[in-house]
Design a protein around this motif. Structure first.
Motif, PDB file in Angstrom:
ATOM      1  N   ILE A  41       0.832  -1.204   0.000  1.00  0.00           N
ATOM      2  CA  ILE A  41       0.000   0.000   0.000  1.00  0.00           C
ATOM      3  C   ILE A  41       0.870   1.259   0.000  1.00  0.00           C
ATOM      4  O   ILE A  41       0.575   2.243  -0.678  1.00  0.00           O
ATOM      5  N   SER A  42       1.965   1.233   0.769  1.00  0.00           N
ATOM      6  CA  SER A  42       2.864   2.392   0.795  1.00  0.00           C
ATOM      7  C   SER A  42       3.545   2.599  -0.560  1.00  0.00           C
ATOM      8  O   SER A  42       3.759   3.736  -0.982  1.00  0.00           O
ATOM      9  N   SER A  43       3.866   1.507  -1.255  1.00  0.00           N
ATOM     10  CA  SER A  43       4.426   1.617  -2.606  1.00  0.00           C
ATOM     11  C   SER A  43       3.422   2.256  -3.548  1.00  0.00           C
ATOM     12  O   SER A  43       3.773   3.121  -4.371  1.00  0.00           O
ATOM     13  N   LEU A  44       2.163   1.853  -3.423  1.00  0.00           N
ATOM     14  CA  LEU A  44       1.096   2.434  -4.233  1.00  0.00           C
ATOM     15  C   LEU A  44       0.950   3.925  -3.939  1.00  0.00           C
ATOM     16  O   LEU A  44       0.843   4.748  -4.864  1.00  0.00           O
ATOM     17  N   ALA A  45       0.956   4.280  -2.654  1.00  0.00           N
ATOM     18  CA  ALA A  45       0.805   5.689  -2.275  1.00  0.00           C
ATOM     19  C   ALA A  45       1.984   6.537  -2.769  1.00  0.00           C
ATOM     20  O   ALA A  45       1.801   7.661  -3.235  1.00  0.00           O
ATOM     21  N   ALA A  46       3.196   5.983  -2.674  1.00  0.00           N
ATOM     22  CA  ALA A  46       4.377   6.714  -3.146  1.00  0.00           C
ATOM     23  C   ALA A  46       4.308   6.926  -4.661  1.00  0.00           C
ATOM     24  O   ALA A  46       4.617   8.022  -5.164  1.00  0.00           O
ATOM     25  N   ALA A  47       3.904   5.883  -5.392  1.00  0.00           N
ATOM     26  CA  ALA A  47       3.802   5.995  -6.854  1.00  0.00           C
ATOM     27  C   ALA A  47       2.740   7.016  -7.252  1.00  0.00           C
ATOM     28  O   ALA A  47       2.958   7.833  -8.163  1.00  0.00           O
ATOM     29  N   ASP A  48       1.607   6.998  -6.565  1.00  0.00           N
ATOM     30  CA  ASP A  48       0.529   7.937  -6.887  1.00  0.00           C
ATOM     31  C   ASP A  48       0.917   9.377  -6.541  1.00  0.00           C
ATOM     32  O   ASP A  48       0.528  10.321  -7.239  1.00  0.00           O
ATOM     33  N   THR A  49       1.676   9.553  -5.452  1.00  0.00           N
ATOM     34  CA  THR A  49       2.145  10.895  -5.103  1.00  0.00           C
ATOM     35  C   THR A  49       3.088  11.435  -6.174  1.00  0.00           C
ATOM     36  O   THR A  49       2.956  12.584  -6.625  1.00  0.00           O
ATOM     37  N   LEU A  50       4.045  10.599  -6.575  1.00  0.00           N
ATOM     38  CA  LEU A  50       4.973  11.007  -7.640  1.00  0.00           C
ATOM     39  C   LEU A  50       4.227  11.288  -8.946  1.00  0.00           C
ATOM     40  O   LEU A  50       4.520  12.276  -9.633  1.00  0.00           O
ATOM     41  N   ALA A  51       3.267  10.431  -9.267  1.00  0.00           N
ATOM     42  CA  ALA A  51       2.509  10.597 -10.511  1.00  0.00           C
ATOM     43  C   ALA A  51       1.776  11.932 -10.524  1.00  0.00           C
ATOM     44  O   ALA A  51       1.788  12.648 -11.543  1.00  0.00           O
ATOM     45  N   SER A  52       1.151  12.278  -9.413  1.00  0.00           N
ATOM     46  CA  SER A  52       0.389  13.528  -9.368  1.00  0.00           C
ATOM     47  C   SER A  52       1.304  14.745  -9.498  1.00  0.00           C
ATOM     48  O   SER A  52       0.983  15.700 -10.211  1.00  0.00           O
ATOM     49  N   ILE A  53       2.449  14.713  -8.829  1.00  0.00           N
ATOM     50  CA  ILE A  53       3.371  15.856  -8.872  1.00  0.00           C
ATOM     51  C   ILE A  53       3.950  16.041 -10.273  1.00  0.00           C
ATOM     52  O   ILE A  53       3.898  17.133 -10.860  1.00  0.00           O
ATOM     53  N   ILE A  54       4.497  14.953 -10.835  1.00  0.00           N
ATOM     54  CA  ILE A  54       5.166  15.063 -12.140  1.00  0.00           C
ATOM     55  C   ILE A  54       4.158  15.297 -13.261  1.00  0.00           C
ATOM     56  O   ILE A  54       4.366  16.136 -14.143  1.00  0.00           O
ATOM     57  N   PHE A  55       3.042  14.563 -13.212  1.00  0.00           N
ATOM     58  CA  PHE A  55       2.044  14.676 -14.284  1.00  0.00           C
ATOM     59  C   PHE A  55       1.428  16.068 -14.323  1.00  0.00           C
ATOM     60  O   PHE A  55       1.360  16.692 -15.378  1.00  0.00           O
ATOM     61  N   VAL A  56       0.971  16.558 -13.172  1.00  0.00           N
ATOM     62  CA  VAL A  56       0.296  17.858 -13.142  1.00  0.00           C
ATOM     63  C   VAL A  56       1.237  18.975 -13.593  1.00  0.00           C
ATOM     64  O   VAL A  56       0.872  19.818 -14.423  1.00  0.00           O
ATOM     65  N   SER A  57       2.453  18.985 -13.071  1.00  0.00           N
ATOM     66  CA  SER A  57       3.392  20.064 -13.415  1.00  0.00           C
ATOM     67  C   SER A  57       3.744  20.059 -14.904  1.00  0.00           C
ATOM     68  O   SER A  57       3.705  21.102 -15.573  1.00  0.00           O
ATOM     69  N   SER A  58       4.072  18.879 -15.438  1.00  0.00           N
ATOM     70  CA  SER A  58       4.467  18.813 -16.854  1.00  0.00           C
ATOM     71  C   SER A  58       3.274  18.961 -17.788  1.00  0.00           C
ATOM     72  O   SER A  58       3.369  19.625 -18.835  1.00  0.00           O
ATOM     73  N   PHE A  59       2.136  18.389 -17.430  1.00  0.00           N
ATOM     74  CA  PHE A  59       0.942  18.422 -18.282  1.00  0.00           C
ATOM     75  C   PHE A  59       0.401  19.850 -18.402  1.00  0.00           C
ATOM     76  O   PHE A  59       0.107  20.321 -19.506  1.00  0.00           O
TER      77      PHE A  59
END
Length: 361
Positions: A74-92
């Motif tokens: 679950i922590s791996s999932l949360a870490a991946a989703d946190t990274l995804a939101s930060i990188i995706f939103v900023s670059s998109f």
């Protein structure tokens, strides 16, 4: 698109004969569309970061919780989703809303690799969680021997390293500029063969997740029927039935969210491999891409915040905040409501701990 047409010759020549200029990928030429995308990304991304950061804090602030294999996943999932939101939103938002290009191809591919890595790691973590539950219900008496914290940690390290390597292959040289091959019409500099392989990998991940959860649901149903047949206590039967219904609801939510969030982008990506795209399809893809962000936003609610242990840990945090000046005191009625928090880890509570009565094949 006028800007795309004006610069097409100059931009295309800098990469390969099949490459489109960067401006052609900036399909949101209307202010209303850019505003909607910006608002959606900020809302979904902000909630995603807050929720997943909370999950990570609750897990790693408790030694008892963070040492359990299921919570490592679950922590791996949360870490991946946190990274995804930060990188995706900023670059998109930077690319589609502000129409800013990166100083070099390498910088763009680095950002794209980060987005690819994060979302793929999110699905990979979901697969690990599904596999965890699959083993749990398939061999409940051997679960604690087969799935240990050390094995879970090693599995996650291998998973992340593999995904990082695959995600950054375009940066390492597998791109249409270096190979002078056909470029994707959805992603700048991305080779169509690489995109096809990535799509196939994601489909395999999704199918594996669906299979594992459907098998868990089927086995849980057989377990309830077995309990109903061999036990005469009405109370125990009713408890098992309620757990089966709750488990079914949880798994249906899991599967519906996965299919709804990932199928539109996968369908459009696959279509782009075989047909020429117009601006309408590219705009549709841009909006559908935010659904992957929605998936990362709802994951904590489905997998983590429905856990009884994490709810208990959250209550402790809230009670501590209640003692701090400026925070309202904890409400006994609200705390009672929190105690009835649904148990996401039903498979562990009901089946994996029922070693004396394994599921009959």
């Amino acid at each position: 698109m006028r800007r795309c047409a004006m610069n097409e010759t100059a931009r295309a020549s800098s990469c390969s004969s099949t490459a489109m200029p960067m401006e052609c990928y900036m399909v949101l030429d209307d202010t209303a569309q850019k505003t909607v995308i910006a608002v959606l990304c900020c809302i979904f991304g902000g909630l995603c970061i807050l929720e997943n950061s909370l999950v990570l804090y609750l897990i790693f602030s408790s030694r008892r919780i963070r040492n359990k294999p299921s919570y490592l996943f679950i922590s791996s999932l949360a870490a991946a989703d946190t990274l995804a939101s930060i990188i995706f939103v900023s670059s998109f938002v930077n690319f589609h809303v502000f129409n800013r290009t990166d100083p070099s191809k390498e910088v763009f591919l680095l950002k794209l690799g980060g987005v690819t890595m994060s979302f793929t790691a999110s699905l990979g973590s979901l697969l690990m969680m599904a596999f965890d539950r699959y083993i749990c219900i398939l061999k409940p008496s051997e679960y604690k021997v087969l799935i240990t914290s050390q094995r879970a940690l090693i599995t996650l390290v291998v998973l992340w390293v593999t995904i990082m390597f695959i995600a950054f292959l375009p940066l390492l040289g597998w791109n249409c500029c270096t190979l002078n091959s056909t470029c994707s019409e959805l992603f700048p500099f991305v080779d169509t063969k690489y995109l096809a392989i990535w799509i196939a990998s994601i489909v395999i991940l999704l199918v594996s997740i669906v299979y594992a959860y459907m098998h868990v649901l089927w086995k849980a149903r057989k377990h309830v029927l077995y309990m109903k047949k061999h036990h005469s206590q009405a109370g125990q039967q009713n408890t098992r039935m309620r757990m089966d219904i709750t488990l079914a609801k949880t798994l249906v939510i899991v599967l519906v969210v996965l299919v709804m969030c990932w199928s539109p982008v996968l369908v459009l990506m696959t279509y782009s491999l075989f047909a020429k795209l117009d601006d309408t399809i590219r705009k549709t893809f841009a909006f559908c891409s935010t659904l992957c962000l929605v998936n990362s936003m709802v994951n904590p609610a489905i997998y983590a915040l429905r856990s009884r242990e994490l709810c208990s840990s959250l209550r402790k945090v809230c009670s501590c905040l209640g003692r701090v000046p400026g925070f309202p005191e904890s409400n006994p009625e609200a705390e009672s409501t929190q105690r009835s928090c649904p148990i996401e880890t039903i498979y562990e509570e009901v089946i994996c701990n029922t070693v004396a009565e394994p599921v009959k094949n």
